[in-house]
Design a protein around this motif. Structure first.
Motif, PDB file in Angstrom:
ATOM      1  N   ASN A  92      -9.500   0.017   3.281  1.00 39.38           N
ATOM      2  CA  ASN A  92      -9.842  -0.476   4.261  1.00 39.38           C
ATOM      3  C   ASN A  92     -11.270  -1.540   4.824  1.00 39.38           C
ATOM      4  N   ALA A  93     -12.519  -0.197   3.972  1.00 42.44           N
ATOM      5  CA  ALA A  93     -13.738  -0.998   4.024  1.00 42.44           C
ATOM      6  C   ALA A  93     -14.180  -2.524   2.919  1.00 42.44           C
ATOM      7  N   HIS A  94     -13.271  -2.348   1.568  1.00 43.53           N
ATOM      8  CA  HIS A  94     -13.329  -3.377   0.940  1.00 43.53           C
ATOM      9  C   HIS A  94     -12.769  -4.745   1.157  1.00 43.53           C
ATOM     10  N   GLY A  95     -13.097  -5.681   0.777  1.00 43.73           N
ATOM     11  CA  GLY A  95     -12.933  -6.943   0.908  1.00 43.73           C
ATOM     12  C   GLY A  95     -13.015  -6.649   2.877  1.00 43.73           C
ATOM     13  N   SER A  96     -13.931  -6.010   3.454  1.00 47.47           N
ATOM     14  CA  SER A  96     -13.442  -6.350   5.432  1.00 47.47           C
ATOM     15  C   SER A  96     -12.153  -6.417   5.993  1.00 47.47           C
ATOM     16  N   SER A  97     -11.464  -7.663   5.639  1.00 50.54           N
ATOM     17  CA  SER A  97      -9.698  -7.639   6.414  1.00 50.54           C
ATOM     18  C   SER A  97      -9.084  -7.215   5.220  1.00 50.54           C
ATOM     19  N   VAL A  98      -8.879  -7.908   3.701  1.00 43.60           N
ATOM     20  CA  VAL A  98      -8.353  -7.864   2.904  1.00 43.60           C
ATOM     21  C   VAL A  98      -6.763  -7.154   2.888  1.00 43.60           C
ATOM     22  N   PHE A  99      -7.798  -5.172   2.755  1.00 39.27           N
ATOM     23  CA  PHE A  99      -7.059  -4.745   3.153  1.00 39.27           C
ATOM     24  C   PHE A  99      -6.600  -3.618   3.609  1.00 39.27           C
ATOM     25  N   MET A 149       0.519  -1.463  -0.111  1.00 38.52           N
ATOM     26  CA  MET A 149      -0.190   0.036  -0.051  1.00 38.52           C
ATOM     27  C   MET A 149       1.230   1.108   0.096  1.00 38.52           C
ATOM     28  N   GLY A 150       0.717   2.451  -0.211  1.00 34.48           N
ATOM     29  CA  GLY A 150       1.000   3.580  -0.938  1.00 34.48           C
ATOM     30  C   GLY A 150       0.305   4.372  -1.151  1.00 34.48           C
ATOM     31  N   HIS A 151       0.391   6.144  -1.039  1.00 33.36           N
ATOM     32  CA  HIS A 151      -0.434   6.969  -1.373  1.00 33.36           C
ATOM     33  C   HIS A 151       0.445   7.305  -2.790  1.00 33.36           C
ATOM     34  N   GLY A 152      -0.868   8.144  -3.543  1.00 35.95           N
ATOM     35  CA  GLY A 152      -0.188   8.186  -5.202  1.00 35.95           C
ATOM     36  C   GLY A 152      -1.442   8.105  -6.099  1.00 35.95           C
ATOM     37  N   GLU A 153      -1.126   8.289  -7.661  1.00 34.59           N
ATOM     38  CA  GLU A 153      -1.685   7.737  -8.528  1.00 34.59           C
ATOM     39  C   GLU A 153      -2.327   6.371  -8.695  1.00 34.59           C
ATOM     40  N   SER A 154      -0.649   6.038  -8.736  1.00 34.85           N
ATOM     41  CA  SER A 154      -0.822   4.565 -10.169  1.00 34.85           C
ATOM     42  C   SER A 154       0.538   3.526  -9.483  1.00 34.85           C
ATOM     43  N   ALA A 155       0.597   2.434  -8.962  1.00 31.82           N
ATOM     44  CA  ALA A 155       1.841   1.716  -8.740  1.00 31.82           C
ATOM     45  C   ALA A 155       3.422   2.044  -9.550  1.00 31.82           C
ATOM     46  N   PRO A 156       3.154   2.805 -10.800  1.00 32.37           N
ATOM     47  CA  PRO A 156       5.095   2.625 -10.860  1.00 32.37           C
ATOM     48  C   PRO A 156       4.902   4.087 -10.322  1.00 32.37           C
ATOM     49  N   SER A 157       4.001   4.903  -9.675  1.00 25.99           N
ATOM     50  CA  SER A 157       4.379   6.465  -8.978  1.00 25.99           C
ATOM     51  C   SER A 157       4.482   6.489  -7.389  1.00 25.99           C
ATOM     52  N   VAL A 158       3.911   5.069  -7.022  1.00 23.29           N
ATOM     53  CA  VAL A 158       3.941   5.277  -5.904  1.00 23.29           C
ATOM     54  C   VAL A 158       5.222   4.400  -4.757  1.00 23.29           C
ATOM     55  N   THR A 159       5.915   4.662  -4.233  1.00 19.54           N
ATOM     56  CA  THR A 159       6.808   3.892  -3.036  1.00 19.54           C
ATOM     57  C   THR A 159       6.009   2.970  -1.628  1.00 19.54           C
ATOM     58  N   PRO A 160       5.755   1.380  -2.069  1.00 19.33           N
ATOM     59  CA  PRO A 160       5.065   1.017  -0.877  1.00 19.33           C
ATOM     60  C   PRO A 160       5.443   1.724   0.480  1.00 19.33           C
ATOM     61  N   GLU A 161       4.455   2.164   0.946  1.00 20.95           N
ATOM     62  CA  GLU A 161       4.821   2.576   2.973  1.00 20.95           C
ATOM     63  C   GLU A 161       4.295   0.688   3.934  1.00 20.95           C
ATOM     64  N   ARG A 162       3.295   0.438   3.583  1.00 19.85           N
ATOM     65  CA  ARG A 162       2.822  -0.851   4.040  1.00 19.85           C
ATOM     66  C   ARG A 162       3.393  -2.199   3.358  1.00 19.85           C
ATOM     67  N   ALA A 163       3.527  -3.258   3.550  1.00 17.95           N
ATOM     68  CA  ALA A 163       3.698  -4.814   2.786  1.00 17.95           C
ATOM     69  C   ALA A 163       3.937  -5.294   3.768  1.00 17.95           C
ATOM     70  N   TYR A 222     -10.095  13.065  -0.982  1.00 18.97           N
ATOM     71  CA  TYR A 222      -9.733  12.505  -2.670  1.00 18.97           C
ATOM     72  C   TYR A 222      -8.110  12.651  -2.153  1.00 18.97           C
ATOM     73  N   ASP A 223      -7.816  11.307  -1.257  1.00 21.65           N
ATOM     74  CA  ASP A 223      -6.245  11.480  -0.619  1.00 21.65           C
ATOM     75  C   ASP A 223      -5.535   9.618  -1.362  1.00 21.65           C
ATOM     76  N   PRO A 224      -5.809   9.605  -2.921  1.00 25.59           N
ATOM     77  CA  PRO A 224      -5.673   8.291  -3.407  1.00 25.59           C
ATOM     78  C   PRO A 224      -4.728   7.387  -3.130  1.00 25.59           C
ATOM     79  N   VAL A 225      -4.848   5.974  -2.746  1.00 28.13           N
ATOM     80  CA  VAL A 225      -3.912   5.138  -1.848  1.00 28.13           C
ATOM     81  C   VAL A 225      -4.488   3.800  -2.989  1.00 28.13           C
ATOM     82  N   VAL A 226      -3.152   3.816  -3.509  1.00 24.58           N
ATOM     83  CA  VAL A 226      -2.317   2.520  -4.685  1.00 24.58           C
ATOM     84  C   VAL A 226      -2.464   0.854  -3.559  1.00 24.58           C
ATOM     85  N   VAL A 227      -2.945  -0.438  -4.069  1.00 19.70           N
ATOM     86  CA  VAL A 227      -2.893  -1.314  -2.646  1.00 19.70           C
ATOM     87  C   VAL A 227      -2.342  -2.297  -4.610  1.00 19.70           C
TER      88      VAL A 227
END
Length: 144
Positions: A135-142, A47-61, A106-111
């Motif tokens: 966090n609300a999607h997929g109950s506990s997955v995300f 998970m990281g903040h940004g618009e798309s995965a290539p431009s985001v550095t993961p904040e959590r894994a 709007y504070d986009p988060v990429v998973v």
């Protein structure tokens, strides 16, 4: 450089998640023991903040291994595995839990999710408008 670090982290965690369940199985004879009954299901979620995965550095894994039992660094591995089982591993089928209300900030988060689900390669990316919606999607997955 940020993209290289992201890929290095993702590949390292994917390798650890996929290979960790196999270390104990190496001592058993091929085709024996409970792990022989299950196709591998090992995922790395970032998970990281940004618009798309290539431009985001993961904040959590986190890692998530499902089958024969739930394990990994995911904080709710058992319920995350149950949620994924409920949708046959189809991450697009995970929907927002009823009764959860989030702001429209709007504070986009990429998973991203990389790994193997029941023997099939998984590569998934989704941008949520904010962490509450993620966090609300997929109950506990995300929710990690």
């Amino acid at each position: 450089m940020r993209n290289a670090a992201r890929w290095a982290t993702t590949l390292g965690l994917t390798a650890a998640a996929v290979l960790a369940p196999l270390t104990g199985a190496a001592q058993a004879a091929p085709g024996t023991g409970p792990s022989a009954l299950y196709a591998p299901s090992a995922l790395v979620l970032t998970m990281g903040h940004g618009e798309s995965a290539p431009s985001v550095t993961p904040e959590r894994a986190v890692t998530l291994t499902c089958g024969p039992g739930a394990s990994g660094t995911h904080p709710a591995a058992s319920s995350a595995c149950a949620d994924l089982e409920g949708v046959s591993g189809n991450l697009d089928a995970l929907s927002m839990r009823p009764g959860v209300f989030c702001t429209k900030q709007y504070d986009p988060v990429v998973v991203t999710v990389e790994g193997v689900w029941q023997g099939q390669r998984v590569s998934y990316e989704r941008t949520f408008p904010n962490e509450c919606v993620m966090n609300a999607h997929g109950s506990s997955v995300f929710a990690f």
